[in-house]
Motif scaffolding. Structure first.
Motif, PDB file in Angstrom:
ATOM      1  N   LEU A 151       4.395   0.422  -3.527  1.00 26.67           N
ATOM      2  CA  LEU A 151       5.597   0.866  -2.809  1.00 26.67           C
ATOM      3  C   LEU A 151       5.295   1.158  -1.343  1.00 26.67           C
ATOM      4  O   LEU A 151       6.121   0.888  -0.460  1.00 26.67           O
ATOM      5  N   MET A 152       4.117   1.715  -1.067  1.00 24.48           N
ATOM      6  CA  MET A 152       3.729   1.966   0.321  1.00 24.48           C
ATOM      7  C   MET A 152       3.619   0.653   1.089  1.00 24.48           C
ATOM      8  O   MET A 152       4.053   0.551   2.253  1.00 24.48           O
ATOM      9  N   ILE A 153       3.050  -0.351   0.462  1.00 24.26           N
ATOM     10  CA  ILE A 153       2.883  -1.658   1.107  1.00 24.26           C
ATOM     11  C   ILE A 153       4.238  -2.309   1.346  1.00 24.26           C
ATOM     12  O   ILE A 153       4.504  -2.839   2.441  1.00 24.26           O
ATOM     13  N   LEU A 154       5.101  -2.275   0.362  1.00 20.58           N
ATOM     14  CA  LEU A 154       6.425  -2.887   0.512  1.00 20.58           C
ATOM     15  C   LEU A 154       7.231  -2.192   1.602  1.00 20.58           C
ATOM     16  O   LEU A 154       7.934  -2.834   2.386  1.00 20.58           O
ATOM     17  N   GLU A 155       7.119  -0.864   1.675  1.00 20.96           N
ATOM     18  CA  GLU A 155       7.819  -0.126   2.720  1.00 20.96           C
ATOM     19  C   GLU A 155       7.331  -0.562   4.100  1.00 20.96           C
ATOM     20  O   GLU A 155       8.133  -0.783   5.020  1.00 20.96           O
ATOM     21  N   ALA A 156       6.011  -0.711   4.244  1.00 23.07           N
ATOM     22  CA  ALA A 156       5.449  -1.133   5.526  1.00 23.07           C
ATOM     23  C   ALA A 156       5.902  -2.548   5.892  1.00 23.07           C
ATOM     24  O   ALA A 156       6.009  -2.890   7.075  1.00 23.07           O
TER      25      ALA A 156
END
Length: 318
Positions: A151-156
């Motif tokens: 989720l952190m990667i997708l948000e970035a």
């Protein structure tokens, strides 16, 4: 004559008492049976006990990262194994440790990195990160470390998992089966290299590892300081002919800030210089070198910093 015997007895007792007092008793908080932390704890305890540094160590099976941070902070364990994401929260007193406040922890050494893998197969047509849009992608089990990092990667990347993907929330074994059977197009996994899940898929399918774009790596590591850029070197997996850029969560040994300097120094020295013995238990110990062990996300204990400095590696200490 009697006085001499009494004097000798007193000296012997004093020597025994002195030796007992000099011994440092260490408990290592490891993890659950079946995980990497558990066997690491066992071999580390044995090496410390046999290291001729007046340390007697035992390993304790725990619920891993969160529990270990709390055990070390309360001195119920003297060494704890933890993922970097958990350590950062414990050190800063945020998220999972909001009620605890900042815990008095320092880094002893970085053990190994657990990079995020984005795995697909040749039959999906996915060749770059943006190709996952509209695809059926597993982010990892709900609430698990795999999914949190996904989720952190997708948000970035500016992607909404609920709108831009056909989101799946599968455990690692479930995602492996789904990729092999073609029921999903890609899956995020988080584990050290080489991961058995990737090798299991590669046994029946042509696996493709998808790199993260440089700007995504820069954004996610800037926002989440416990993450680090990482490259899965070519050849890590069968038919992987190129380096794959991604991000990784580290796995660390932590100690209480009040641990004596000599004890911290002796412990990190033994773990790094007995790397070959530890590698007999887990291949992850290949990273037990001063250069890789000196990577930190919070300050190092001054005893550990002293050892690293002797090896030409300068680290931030406290």
């Amino acid at each position: 004559m009697k006085k001499s015997r009494v004097l000798i007895s007193m000296v012997i007792l004093a020597l025994f008492a002195s030796a007992a007092f000099a011994t440092t008793f260490v408990t290592i908080g490891s993890g659950g049976v079946g995980g990497t932390y558990y066997p690491l704890g066992g071999v580390m305890a044995e090496l410390l006990t046999k290291g001729n540094v007046d340390i007697k160590a035992t390993s304790r099976s725990t619920a891993a990262s969160k529990e270990n941070c709390r055990l070390v902070a309360s001195n119920k364990a003297q060494i704890g194994m933890t993922m970097g994401s958990t350590l950062y929260q414990a050190y800063t007193g945020t998220e999972a440790f909001k009620d605890d406040g900042k815990l008095p922890l320092l880094t002893l050494m970085h053990m190994y990195a657990a990079p995020q893998h984005l795995v697909t197969t040749t039959r999906t047509g996915i060749k770059k990160f943006s190709d996952i849009k509209g695809k059926k992608v597993s982010l990892g089990a709900q609430g698990g470390g795999d999914q949190l990092l996904s989720l952190m990667i997708l948000e970035a990347a500016g992607m909404d998992p609920d709108k831009d993907l056909r989101k799946q929330q599968l455990s690692q074994p479930e995602a492996v089966t789904a990729l092999k059977d073609g029921n999903i197009d890609a899956a995020f996994f988080n584990f050290a290299v080489p991961g058995s899940a990737v090798m299991e898929i590669a046994a029946v399918r042509d696996v493709v590892l998808i790199p993260l774009p440089d700007d995504v790596i820069a954004k996610v590591t800037a926002k989440h300081p416990f993450l680090m850029p990482y490259t899965i070197a070519k050849g890590a997996y069968s038919k992987q002919d190129q380096d794959v850029k991604t991000v990784a969560d580290g796995n660390f040994l932590v100690v209480n800030e009040k641990l004596p300097e000599k004890v911290a120094y002796d412990m990190v020295k033994i773990f790094i210089e007995k790397k070959e013995d530890i590698m007999k238990v887990t291949p992850q110990a290949v990273d037990f070198t001063p250069q890789k062990a000196g990577i930190g996300i919070i300050p190092f204990h001054k005893g550990a910093a002293k050892y690293f400095k002797e090896k030409g590696v300068n680290v931030e200490s406290k």
